[in-house]
Scaffold this active site. Structure first.
Site, PDB file in Angstrom:
ATOM      1  N   GLN A   1      58.299   6.773 -26.506  1.00 18.52           N
ATOM      2  CA  GLN A   1      57.736   7.910 -25.754  1.00 18.52           C
ATOM      3  C   GLN A   1      58.801   8.509 -24.818  1.00 18.52           C
ATOM      4  O   GLN A   1      59.973   8.409 -25.111  1.00 18.52           O
ATOM      5  CB  GLN A   1      56.468   7.507 -24.983  1.00 18.52           C
ATOM      6  CG  GLN A   1      55.257   7.244 -25.882  1.00 18.52           C
ATOM      7  CD  GLN A   1      55.191   5.822 -26.397  1.00 18.52           C
ATOM      8  OE1 GLN A   1      55.444   4.877 -25.682  1.00 18.52           O
ATOM      9  NE2 GLN A   1      54.839   5.662 -27.649  1.00 18.52           N
TER      10      GLN A   1
ATOM     11  N   GLY B   1      56.861   6.701 -32.910  1.00 16.43           N
ATOM     12  CA  GLY B   1      57.346   6.907 -34.265  1.00 16.43           C
ATOM     13  C   GLY B   1      58.813   7.265 -34.207  1.00 16.43           C
ATOM     14  O   GLY B   1      59.195   8.196 -33.511  1.00 16.43           O
ATOM     15  N   HIS B   2      59.621   6.490 -34.869  1.00 16.08           N
ATOM     16  CA  HIS B   2      61.055   6.770 -34.924  1.00 16.08           C
ATOM     17  C   HIS B   2      61.422   7.072 -36.359  1.00 16.08           C
ATOM     18  O   HIS B   2      61.077   6.316 -37.252  1.00 16.08           O
ATOM     19  CB  HIS B   2      61.860   5.527 -34.504  1.00 16.08           C
ATOM     20  CG  HIS B   2      61.944   5.350 -33.031  1.00 16.08           C
ATOM     21  ND1 HIS B   2      62.394   4.191 -32.460  1.00 16.08           N
ATOM     22  CD2 HIS B   2      61.650   6.172 -32.023  1.00 16.08           C
ATOM     23  CE1 HIS B   2      62.372   4.319 -31.154  1.00 16.08           C
ATOM     24  NE2 HIS B   2      61.912   5.510 -30.865  1.00 16.08           N
TER      25      HIS B   2
ATOM     26  N   LYS C   1      65.315   9.697 -30.099  1.00 14.45           N
ATOM     27  CA  LYS C   1      65.823   8.394 -29.636  1.00 14.45           C
ATOM     28  C   LYS C   1      66.143   7.471 -30.799  1.00 14.45           C
ATOM     29  O   LYS C   1      67.069   6.680 -30.726  1.00 14.45           O
ATOM     30  CB  LYS C   1      64.778   7.688 -28.747  1.00 14.45           C
ATOM     31  CG  LYS C   1      64.481   8.384 -27.454  1.00 14.45           C
ATOM     32  CD  LYS C   1      63.445   7.623 -26.658  1.00 14.45           C
ATOM     33  CE  LYS C   1      62.078   7.593 -27.303  1.00 14.45           C
ATOM     34  NZ  LYS C   1      61.400   8.890 -27.462  1.00 14.45           N
TER      35      LYS C   1
ATOM     36  N   ASP D   1      59.735  11.935 -28.687  1.00 18.26           N
ATOM     37  CA  ASP D   1      60.263  12.603 -29.893  1.00 18.26           C
ATOM     38  C   ASP D   1      61.576  13.327 -29.653  1.00 18.26           C
ATOM     39  O   ASP D   1      61.863  14.351 -30.275  1.00 18.26           O
ATOM     40  CB  ASP D   1      59.230  13.602 -30.461  1.00 18.26           C
ATOM     41  CG  ASP D   1      57.896  12.943 -30.689  1.00 18.26           C
ATOM     42  OD1 ASP D   1      57.883  11.854 -31.264  1.00 18.26           O
ATOM     43  OD2 ASP D   1      56.876  13.511 -30.255  1.00 18.26           O
TER      44      ASP D   1
END
Ligand code: IMP
Ligand code: MG
Length: 454
Positions: free
Chosen positions: A223, A40-41, A16, A13
């Site tokens: 990650q 999750g992006h 990225k 988080d």
């Protein structure tokens, strides 16, 4: 041409998604090489928010090829939902490709992930509950189902009949859960297979062809370093290798094709799930970071734990990943603070330590030793160059770069694409400090010109 790995330098988080989105504009191919829908992006483009789990952020550029590599684990249901959601927003997925050797998350993986967490009680990891660990465990145990198996109905049936009968014993006897109906699962996954078929390729070969054509390849990490199965804060880690070396393994390329490794770190630290976190704040400053930083998990919605920047973690990320440079994100979250602390050492039972300990038992006992610096108490979100930043903010960045011994190439001061300061071309710029020896900021220039970057 340049082949670049972008990885998280903390516990995931780090932002990225935004950085890979920014760099994707000069990439021909973007590859995800590990993890699954635990990632999750969030990417914001022209005010529109895209939440991506498995699909590389490069999908937002119509010309960019996006590959989900062999080291990932794929939950077809979630992937298809993601494809549908993008298509509904008029984002084409015709350039998406999926490795035929990636492993598939099955319903029993999700069930076992959640049930085993419950069974662990106080030893729980705080997983995302997406079945990631059990899918990778089956890969190691050699009972996994791969994308290629989905494409062959008879093989799939044969494998699943055996595997489900075996998993049903575990679900029933160990977790007291209802057994799964093999016919139902097989039917469901054959439907997914039909829809996924057009996307499936030999990804290592495809990437190699791109290398031979001297295309620009961006390896997008998921990650972060401290969630790495081998080098993270075990056992509170994910089940893949998010470090730079993992990008080669999970894409099927040799390390000699990599030109640059870019780390991404927040200007503070967050962590989701269980496990030690020396600089964690349990006070109103922690709440302020969480609120200003909107620190809620993209995948699970869980509130992230927040704390000060930890330079030992940063130095460790430089070491483990061989970072060439760093992108510092969310600097603006610190805007209101009067004082900012940076962890510069650990106190382990009275012993001062400057290197991140590889022993998780030691790490759990680390007390942070802080250096306190003045805040800037001014908004940075409209800054577009280092010269625009308040002097205290610049000093803060300089301190991080000095402590980590890595140049800072990008500074992010907001979620949108333009809220970015390009300090130095992160791909071709020389490896040098943020400030030169006279203390003058290095020249800034934008990444807008695609040719300039290539
Ligand atoms: P798993 O990957 O779901 O098995 O979860 C293992 C640990 O990794 C938990 O602490 C999760 O919160 C953490 N984790 C997994 N994926 C991410 C991510 O994308 N960002 C932050 N933490 C993650
Ligand atoms: Mg995330």
């Amino acid at each position: 041409m340049a082949n670049v790995i972008v990885i998280g330098a903390q516990w995931g988080d780090e932002g990225k998604g935004k950085i890979t989105d920014l760099l994707s504009r000069s990439a021909d191919v973007v590859v995800r090489s590990q993890g699954g829908v635990n990632a999750g992006h969030t990417v914001v483009v022209q005010g529109q928010t895209f939440k991506l789990h498995l699909i590389p952020s490069g999908i937002l550029y119509p010309e960019t090829e996006c590959i989900i590599g062999s080291g990932t684990v794929i939950d077809p249901q979630v992937l298809l939902e993601e494809i549908d959601a993008l298509e509904a927003l008029n984002v084409s997925t015709s350039n998406l490709k999926i490795s035929q050797t990636a492993h598939v998350t099955m319903p029993y993986h999700r069930l076992i992930d959640k049930a085993s967490e419950e069974r662990r009680g106080k030893y729980k990891i705080g997983t995302t509950g997406r079945g990631i660990g059990p899918t990778y465990a089956d890969k190691s145990e050699r009972t996994g189902i791969r994308i290629i198996d989905l494409m062959q109905p008879e093989t799939l049936r044969e494998k699943l009949e055996w595997t489900i009968s075996y998993k049903n014993v575990i679900l029933d006897k160990l977790y007291n859960l209802s057994p799964l109906d093999p016919e139902q699962v097989i039917g469901e996954y054959l439907q997914y297979a039909e829809r996924l078929k057009p996307y499936v390729i030999d990804s290592s070969l495809k990437i190699f062809e791109a290398v031979q054509k001297r295309k620009n390849i961006l390896f997008e990490g998921a990650q972060g370093t401290l969630l790495d199965l081998d080098h993270g804060t075990y056992p509170y880690v994910t089940s893949s290798n998010p470090i730079a070396g993992g990008a080669c393994v999970g894409s099927g390329v040799g390390p000699t094709i990599i030109d640059r490794v870019i780390g991404v770190a927040k200007a503070y630290t967050t962590r989701v799930g269980e496990g030690p976190f020396p600089t964690e704040l349990h006070d109103e400053t922690g709440d302020l970071l969480g609120d200003r930083g909107a620190e809620f998990g993209t995948t699970t919605g869980r509130r992230r734990r927040c704390g000060w920047f930890d330079a030992l973690i940063g130095r460790y990320a430089v070491r483990i990943n061989g970072l060439d440079c760093l992108a510092v994100t969310k600097l603006d979250v610190l805007d209101e603070l009067k004082e900012i602390k940076v962890c510069v050492a650990y106190d382990i039972d009275g012993r001062i330590c400057h290197d991140f300990p590889s022993s998780s038992l030691e790490f759990a006992r680390c007390q942070p030793v802080y250096r306190t610096v003045p805040g800037w108490q001014r908004s940075t979100s409209d800054c577009r160059s280092l010269e625009d930043l308040p002097p205290q903010a610049l000093d803060y960045l300089k301190l991080l770069a000095e402590l980590m011994e890595v140049p800072i190439s990008i500074v992010s001061i907001g979620a949108s694409r333009d809220q970015t300061i390009i300090v130095e071309d992160p791909i071709h710029g020389p490896k040098r400090a943020l400030l030169d020896s006279n203390g003058t900021p290095v020249t800034t220039h934008e990444l807008h010109n695609k040719d300039q970057v290539k």
